[in-house]
Design a protein around this motif. Sequence first.
Motif, mmCIF file in Angstrom:
data_model
loop_
_atom_site.group_PDB
_atom_site.id
_atom_site.type_symbol
_atom_site.label_atom_id
_atom_site.label_comp_id
_atom_site.label_asym_id
_atom_site.label_seq_id
_atom_site.Cartn_x
_atom_site.Cartn_y
_atom_site.Cartn_z
ATOM 1 N N MET A 34 -13.615 -8.918 -26.794
ATOM 2 C CA MET A 34 -12.928 -9.056 -25.328
ATOM 3 C C MET A 34 -13.949 -8.185 -24.390
ATOM 4 O O MET A 34 -14.260 -7.082 -24.535
ATOM 5 N N MET A 35 -13.998 -8.934 -23.324
ATOM 6 C CA MET A 35 -15.126 -8.668 -22.269
ATOM 7 C C MET A 35 -14.117 -8.181 -20.834
ATOM 8 O O MET A 35 -13.149 -9.075 -20.632
ATOM 9 N N LEU A 36 -14.283 -7.157 -20.366
ATOM 10 C CA LEU A 36 -13.655 -6.864 -19.189
ATOM 11 C C LEU A 36 -14.368 -7.199 -17.936
ATOM 12 O O LEU A 36 -15.434 -6.443 -17.615
ATOM 13 N N GLN A 37 -14.087 -8.339 -17.114
ATOM 14 C CA GLN A 37 -14.902 -8.864 -16.268
ATOM 15 C C GLN A 37 -14.163 -8.501 -14.720
ATOM 16 O O GLN A 37 -13.009 -8.995 -14.648
ATOM 17 N N THR A 38 -14.944 -7.970 -13.765
ATOM 18 C CA THR A 38 -14.577 -7.972 -12.388
ATOM 19 C C THR A 38 -14.498 -9.382 -11.703
ATOM 20 O O THR A 38 -15.728 -9.773 -11.540
ATOM 21 N N LEU A 39 -13.383 -9.849 -11.146
ATOM 22 C CA LEU A 39 -13.365 -10.857 -10.423
ATOM 23 C C LEU A 39 -12.705 -11.063 -9.288
ATOM 24 O O LEU A 39 -11.951 -9.949 -8.898
ATOM 25 N N ILE A 40 -13.023 -11.842 -8.407
ATOM 26 C CA ILE A 40 -12.369 -11.988 -7.022
ATOM 27 C C ILE A 40 -11.552 -13.255 -7.061
ATOM 28 O O ILE A 40 -11.948 -14.207 -6.970
ATOM 29 N N TRP A 41 -10.089 -13.047 -6.744
ATOM 30 C CA TRP A 41 -9.298 -14.282 -6.649
ATOM 31 C C TRP A 41 -9.409 -14.677 -5.318
ATOM 32 O O TRP A 41 -9.007 -14.034 -4.208
ATOM 33 N N CYS A 42 -9.687 -15.958 -4.931
ATOM 34 C CA CYS A 42 -9.986 -16.455 -3.717
ATOM 35 C C CYS A 42 -8.614 -16.852 -2.820
ATOM 36 O O CYS A 42 -8.915 -16.359 -1.790
ATOM 37 N N ARG A 43 -7.465 -16.684 -3.284
ATOM 38 C CA ARG A 43 -6.444 -17.097 -2.448
ATOM 39 C C ARG A 43 -5.946 -15.538 -1.605
ATOM 40 O O ARG A 43 -5.361 -15.679 -0.668
ATOM 41 N N ASN A 44 -6.170 -14.553 -2.366
ATOM 42 C CA ASN A 44 -5.637 -13.401 -1.717
ATOM 43 C C ASN A 44 -6.938 -12.461 -1.449
ATOM 44 O O ASN A 44 -6.449 -11.151 -1.009
ATOM 45 N N CYS A 45 -8.014 -12.801 -1.930
ATOM 46 C CA CYS A 45 -9.412 -11.814 -1.848
ATOM 47 C C CYS A 45 -9.019 -10.414 -2.610
ATOM 48 O O CYS A 45 -9.905 -9.464 -2.278
ATOM 49 N N LYS A 46 -8.232 -10.521 -3.634
ATOM 50 C CA LYS A 46 -8.150 -9.321 -4.539
ATOM 51 C C LYS A 46 -8.975 -9.233 -5.571
ATOM 52 O O LYS A 46 -9.417 -10.358 -6.222
ATOM 53 N N LYS A 47 -9.681 -8.017 -5.761
ATOM 54 C CA LYS A 47 -10.678 -7.905 -6.755
ATOM 55 C C LYS A 47 -10.010 -7.155 -7.971
ATOM 56 O O LYS A 47 -9.510 -6.038 -7.785
ATOM 57 N N GLU A 48 -9.908 -7.739 -9.129
ATOM 58 C CA GLU A 48 -9.102 -7.231 -10.268
ATOM 59 C C GLU A 48 -10.052 -7.180 -11.548
ATOM 60 O O GLU A 48 -10.947 -8.129 -11.483
ATOM 61 N N VAL A 49 -9.815 -6.499 -12.389
ATOM 62 C CA VAL A 49 -10.743 -6.691 -13.813
ATOM 63 C C VAL A 49 -9.860 -7.469 -14.535
ATOM 64 O O VAL A 49 -8.660 -7.558 -15.145
ATOM 65 N N HIS A 50 -10.519 -8.731 -15.037
ATOM 66 C CA HIS A 50 -10.030 -9.476 -15.884
ATOM 67 C C HIS A 50 -10.358 -9.486 -17.537
ATOM 68 O O HIS A 50 -11.438 -9.199 -17.615
#
Length: 357
Positions: A141-157
């Motif tokens: 399990m890798m915890l990767q920080t990503l940016i969701w394009c539709r709302n510009c939110k940065k979350e750990v996936h």
Amino acid sequence: MGPHFTLLFSALAGYLFPAEGCVICDPSVVLALKSLEKDYLPGHLDASLHKTFMDKVEKAVADFQNLSLTEDAYMGVIDEDTLQKASWSLLKDLKRITDSDVTDNLFVKELFWTLHLQKEALATSVARFQREAYCPNQCGMMLQTLIWCRNCKKEVHACRKSYDCGERDVEVPHMEDMILDCELNWHKASQGLTDYSFYRVWGNNTETLVSKGKEPTLTKPMVGPEDAGDYRCELGTVNSSPATIILFHVTVLPKRVEEENPSPNIITVGEASPTQISEVTSESSITLQPLKPESMLEDRLLGLLIWGCVALIIVLTFAIFCQRVVIDFIKSSLFRLGSGADEQPQDTNEMDTDSMD
């Protein structure tokens, strides 16, 4: 520039559908668009078209996220590195256009064509990210920080895959160091990882904790037969669930025997003839025989005697040369004295003759 310009403007922007996200999530892009509106449009575009133009531009930039959603090309998310590269490329082209000082129709064509090219470039970058950097872990399990394009939110996936990352066979010779490496290539890029824990696994399905810490390796020096067996490595996360689990099967081999290879110049008894053996033996005895103290003393005395003779010859030669020089000097001096005595009576006789006259 009235109706014709409006139709051209709508045609160039029409293929870009309004949406939210992607490069517009970068604050530097937002500032660049505001600067374009306040600093460049006045004097380069009719004032009545400013608002409509900027609405179209903002929608076109926001539409960068409007790509085909496929598992291999685009999933609606990007990482921060991909976003920064896309934003830098867009800002560079915007600066190029404003530095060129184009106006009216040419300005509109140039800007929207640039946005079209930038969208295609972003699609290529996102597809590369999707193939190479999106959840790159093959297990665990890798915890990767990503940016969701539709709302510009940065979350750990959480990239969840099987915790079991396989088994490894390790063979270590007796009395040498055993090294078990638990690190995978994506561990350093993952968020939320804690400690590596190494356990000794026993036959009755029990375990003993051997080490725990930030180091991904377990090193045990000078292993013996008692160190053979199974070991388990577990990498922890902040969510209490493991990130990866690797099982090691350790086998302790007999002690390594280092064989000394003979020199290529050495002839073995089985390969050489009796003549070669005798020659090699005689040469070895001559080469390896140490010098005796008496022989060394004789050599030194002989050297001193030779150098003494050379010095004596030099001294004698110099003495003979000096002797010859002294003798020649004495002879020349005596000769000069004799010549002076002979000339003095002649002068006296000449004086007496003159007085008689």
